[in-house]
Design a protein around this motif. Structure first.
Motif, PDB file in Angstrom:
ATOM      1  N   ARG A 155       0.872  -1.180   0.000  1.00 23.71           N
ATOM      2  CA  ARG A 155       0.000   0.000   0.000  1.00 23.71           C
ATOM      3  C   ARG A 155       0.902   1.222   0.000  1.00 23.71           C
ATOM      4  O   ARG A 155       1.755   1.358   0.876  1.00 23.71           O
ATOM      5  CB  ARG A 155      -0.908   0.005   1.225  1.00 23.71           C
ATOM      6  CG  ARG A 155      -1.797   1.221   1.305  1.00 23.71           C
ATOM      7  CD  ARG A 155      -2.570   1.258   2.625  1.00 23.71           C
ATOM      8  NE  ARG A 155      -3.318   2.470   2.728  1.00 23.71           N
ATOM      9  CZ  ARG A 155      -4.603   2.599   2.430  1.00 23.71           C
ATOM     10  NH1 ARG A 155      -5.291   1.556   2.018  1.00 23.71           N
ATOM     11  NH2 ARG A 155      -5.205   3.750   2.545  1.00 23.71           N
ATOM     12  N   GLU A 156       0.720   2.069  -0.983  1.00 23.88           N
ATOM     13  CA  GLU A 156       1.529   3.276  -1.093  1.00 23.88           C
ATOM     14  C   GLU A 156       0.622   4.491  -1.122  1.00 23.88           C
ATOM     15  O   GLU A 156      -0.357   4.519  -1.864  1.00 23.88           O
ATOM     16  CB  GLU A 156       2.361   3.244  -2.368  1.00 23.88           C
ATOM     17  CG  GLU A 156       3.362   2.109  -2.397  1.00 23.88           C
ATOM     18  CD  GLU A 156       4.210   2.142  -3.644  1.00 23.88           C
ATOM     19  OE1 GLU A 156       4.757   3.210  -3.954  1.00 23.88           O
ATOM     20  OE2 GLU A 156       4.308   1.098  -4.304  1.00 23.88           O
ATOM     21  N   LYS A 157       0.951   5.478  -0.299  1.00 26.34           N
ATOM     22  CA  LYS A 157       0.235   6.749  -0.347  1.00 26.34           C
ATOM     23  C   LYS A 157       0.641   7.466  -1.621  1.00 26.34           C
ATOM     24  O   LYS A 157       1.764   7.330  -2.095  1.00 26.34           O
ATOM     25  CB  LYS A 157       0.552   7.599   0.875  1.00 26.34           C
ATOM     26  CG  LYS A 157      -0.060   7.046   2.140  1.00 26.34           C
ATOM     27  CD  LYS A 157       0.144   7.989   3.286  1.00 26.34           C
ATOM     28  CE  LYS A 157      -0.560   7.427   4.515  1.00 26.34           C
ATOM     29  NZ  LYS A 157      -0.417   8.330   5.660  1.00 26.34           N
ATOM     30  N   THR A 158      -0.279   8.219  -2.173  1.00 25.64           N
ATOM     31  CA  THR A 158      -0.027   8.889  -3.436  1.00 25.64           C
ATOM     32  C   THR A 158      -0.480  10.340  -3.370  1.00 25.64           C
ATOM     33  O   THR A 158      -1.241  10.733  -2.481  1.00 25.64           O
ATOM     34  CB  THR A 158      -0.790   8.207  -4.589  1.00 25.64           C
ATOM     35  OG1 THR A 158      -2.193   8.350  -4.345  1.00 25.64           O
ATOM     36  CG2 THR A 158      -0.449   6.742  -4.705  1.00 25.64           C
ATOM     37  N   THR A 159      -0.044  11.099  -4.345  1.00 29.20           N
ATOM     38  CA  THR A 159      -0.514  12.461  -4.550  1.00 29.20           C
ATOM     39  C   THR A 159      -1.061  12.532  -5.976  1.00 29.20           C
ATOM     40  O   THR A 159      -0.324  12.258  -6.929  1.00 29.20           O
ATOM     41  CB  THR A 159       0.626  13.477  -4.378  1.00 29.20           C
ATOM     42  OG1 THR A 159       1.149  13.342  -3.058  1.00 29.20           O
ATOM     43  CG2 THR A 159       0.132  14.895  -4.590  1.00 29.20           C
ATOM     44  N   LEU A 160      -2.323  12.863  -6.101  1.00 31.52           N
ATOM     45  CA  LEU A 160      -2.949  12.970  -7.415  1.00 31.52           C
ATOM     46  C   LEU A 160      -2.389  14.165  -8.163  1.00 31.52           C
ATOM     47  O   LEU A 160      -2.383  15.281  -7.653  1.00 31.52           O
ATOM     48  CB  LEU A 160      -4.472  13.106  -7.279  1.00 31.52           C
ATOM     49  CG  LEU A 160      -5.252  13.254  -8.580  1.00 31.52           C
ATOM     50  CD1 LEU A 160      -5.162  11.970  -9.394  1.00 31.52           C
ATOM     51  CD2 LEU A 160      -6.702  13.609  -8.285  1.00 31.52           C
ATOM     52  N   ILE A 161      -1.927  13.917  -9.367  1.00 37.09           N
ATOM     53  CA  ILE A 161      -1.465  14.990 -10.240  1.00 37.09           C
ATOM     54  C   ILE A 161      -2.582  15.399 -11.179  1.00 37.09           C
ATOM     55  O   ILE A 161      -2.812  16.569 -11.426  1.00 37.09           O
ATOM     56  CB  ILE A 161      -0.230  14.547 -11.044  1.00 37.09           C
ATOM     57  CG1 ILE A 161       0.919  14.284 -10.085  1.00 37.09           C
ATOM     58  CG2 ILE A 161       0.140  15.590 -12.090  1.00 37.09           C
ATOM     59  CD1 ILE A 161       2.113  13.644 -10.728  1.00 37.09           C
ATOM     60  N   GLY A 162      -3.310  14.428 -11.704  1.00 40.81           N
ATOM     61  CA  GLY A 162      -4.419  14.704 -12.603  1.00 40.81           C
ATOM     62  C   GLY A 162      -5.238  13.458 -12.822  1.00 40.81           C
ATOM     63  O   GLY A 162      -4.807  12.353 -12.521  1.00 40.81           O
ATOM     64  N   SER A 163      -6.425  13.647 -13.338  1.00 39.34           N
ATOM     65  CA  SER A 163      -7.329  12.543 -13.611  1.00 39.34           C
ATOM     66  C   SER A 163      -8.182  12.914 -14.807  1.00 39.34           C
ATOM     67  O   SER A 163      -8.573  14.075 -14.951  1.00 39.34           O
ATOM     68  CB  SER A 163      -8.210  12.283 -12.385  1.00 39.34           C
ATOM     69  OG  SER A 163      -9.128  11.257 -12.627  1.00 39.34           O
ATOM     70  N   VAL A 165     -14.303  14.897 -18.827  1.00 39.91           N
ATOM     71  CA  VAL A 165     -14.066  15.643 -17.599  1.00 39.91           C
ATOM     72  C   VAL A 165     -12.628  15.407 -17.127  1.00 39.91           C
ATOM     73  O   VAL A 165     -12.262  14.299 -16.798  1.00 39.91           O
ATOM     74  CB  VAL A 165     -15.043  15.202 -16.481  1.00 39.91           C
ATOM     75  CG1 VAL A 165     -14.778  15.972 -15.207  1.00 39.91           C
ATOM     76  CG2 VAL A 165     -16.477  15.396 -16.941  1.00 39.91           C
ATOM     77  N   ALA A 166     -11.821  16.449 -17.138  1.00 38.36           N
ATOM     78  CA  ALA A 166     -10.460  16.365 -16.621  1.00 38.36           C
ATOM     79  C   ALA A 166     -10.389  17.106 -15.301  1.00 38.36           C
ATOM     80  O   ALA A 166     -10.992  18.164 -15.140  1.00 38.36           O
ATOM     81  CB  ALA A 166      -9.473  16.975 -17.620  1.00 38.36           C
ATOM     82  N   THR A 167      -9.688  16.528 -14.338  1.00 38.40           N
ATOM     83  CA  THR A 167      -9.523  17.191 -13.056  1.00 38.40           C
ATOM     84  C   THR A 167      -8.053  17.173 -12.683  1.00 38.40           C
ATOM     85  O   THR A 167      -7.321  16.255 -13.043  1.00 38.40           O
ATOM     86  CB  THR A 167     -10.323  16.490 -11.932  1.00 38.40           C
ATOM     87  OG1 THR A 167      -9.863  15.154 -11.812  1.00 38.40           O
ATOM     88  CG2 THR A 167     -11.798  16.519 -12.225  1.00 38.40           C
ATOM     89  N   THR A 168      -7.621  18.171 -11.964  1.00 37.05           N
ATOM     90  CA  THR A 168      -6.271  18.212 -11.417  1.00 37.05           C
ATOM     91  C   THR A 168      -6.337  18.718 -10.007  1.00 37.05           C
ATOM     92  O   THR A 168      -7.259  19.446  -9.640  1.00 37.05           O
ATOM     93  CB  THR A 168      -5.325  19.126 -12.237  1.00 37.05           C
ATOM     94  OG1 THR A 168      -5.880  20.433 -12.279  1.00 37.05           O
ATOM     95  CG2 THR A 168      -5.114  18.600 -13.629  1.00 37.05           C
ATOM     96  N   ARG A 169      -5.384  18.290  -9.213  1.00 34.67           N
ATOM     97  CA  ARG A 169      -5.272  18.782  -7.845  1.00 34.67           C
ATOM     98  C   ARG A 169      -3.976  19.540  -7.740  1.00 34.67           C
ATOM     99  O   ARG A 169      -2.970  19.156  -8.313  1.00 34.67           O
ATOM    100  CB  ARG A 169      -5.228  17.623  -6.865  1.00 34.67           C
ATOM    101  CG  ARG A 169      -6.568  17.149  -6.483  1.00 34.67           C
ATOM    102  CD  ARG A 169      -6.467  16.358  -5.215  1.00 34.67           C
ATOM    103  NE  ARG A 169      -7.775  15.793  -4.996  1.00 34.67           N
ATOM    104  CZ  ARG A 169      -8.036  14.814  -4.200  1.00 34.67           C
ATOM    105  NH1 ARG A 169      -7.081  14.268  -3.512  1.00 34.67           N
ATOM    106  NH2 ARG A 169      -9.249  14.370  -4.059  1.00 34.67           N
ATOM    107  N   THR A 170      -4.016  20.572  -6.960  1.00 33.45           N
ATOM    108  CA  THR A 170      -2.780  21.326  -6.728  1.00 33.45           C
ATOM    109  C   THR A 170      -2.437  21.332  -5.269  1.00 33.45           C
ATOM    110  O   THR A 170      -3.234  21.054  -4.429  1.00 33.45           O
ATOM    111  CB  THR A 170      -2.906  22.777  -7.231  1.00 33.45           C
ATOM    112  OG1 THR A 170      -4.037  23.386  -6.604  1.00 33.45           O
ATOM    113  CG2 THR A 170      -3.052  22.793  -8.725  1.00 33.45           C
TER     114      THR A 170
END
Length: 100
Positions: A82-90, A95-100
């Protein structure tokens, strides 16, 4: 819950049952529709490796997810990572989403 990628292999004789249990989770998600939850599951080409990507809350409360986890250890052929991740985009369709 932070975003995470979970990866594991099942014993060959347990792969179909594992997939069936995952499909039950998605069936319950379709009716429960927990707000803010993103969940994807993949079965890799080798047929025994599964990858889950989860971001948000609500998955552990589902009866189907509890059933999936109940005997997961018996289905595994090795360790689960199990690895924690940081969303860059989806991207999903139009529908495109990004997190900053």
């Amino acid at each position: 819950m932070s975003a995470a990628v979970i990866r594991y292999q099942t014993a060959p004789e347990s792969a179909e049952e594992n997939q069936r249990l995952i499909e039950n989770v998605f069936a319950e998600l379709a009716t429960a529709a927990p707000a803010g939850l993103r969940y994807s599951s993949f079965r890799l080409a080798d047929g025994v490796t599964f990858v889950h990507v989860v971001d948000g809350e609500g998955l552990p409360e589902l009866a189907a997810f509890q059933e999936f986890q109940r005997e997961l250890g018996d289905r595994l052929a090795g360790n689960l990572t199990r690895e924690k991740t940081t969303l860059i985009g989806s991207y999903a369709g139009a529908v495109a989403t990004t997190r900053t």
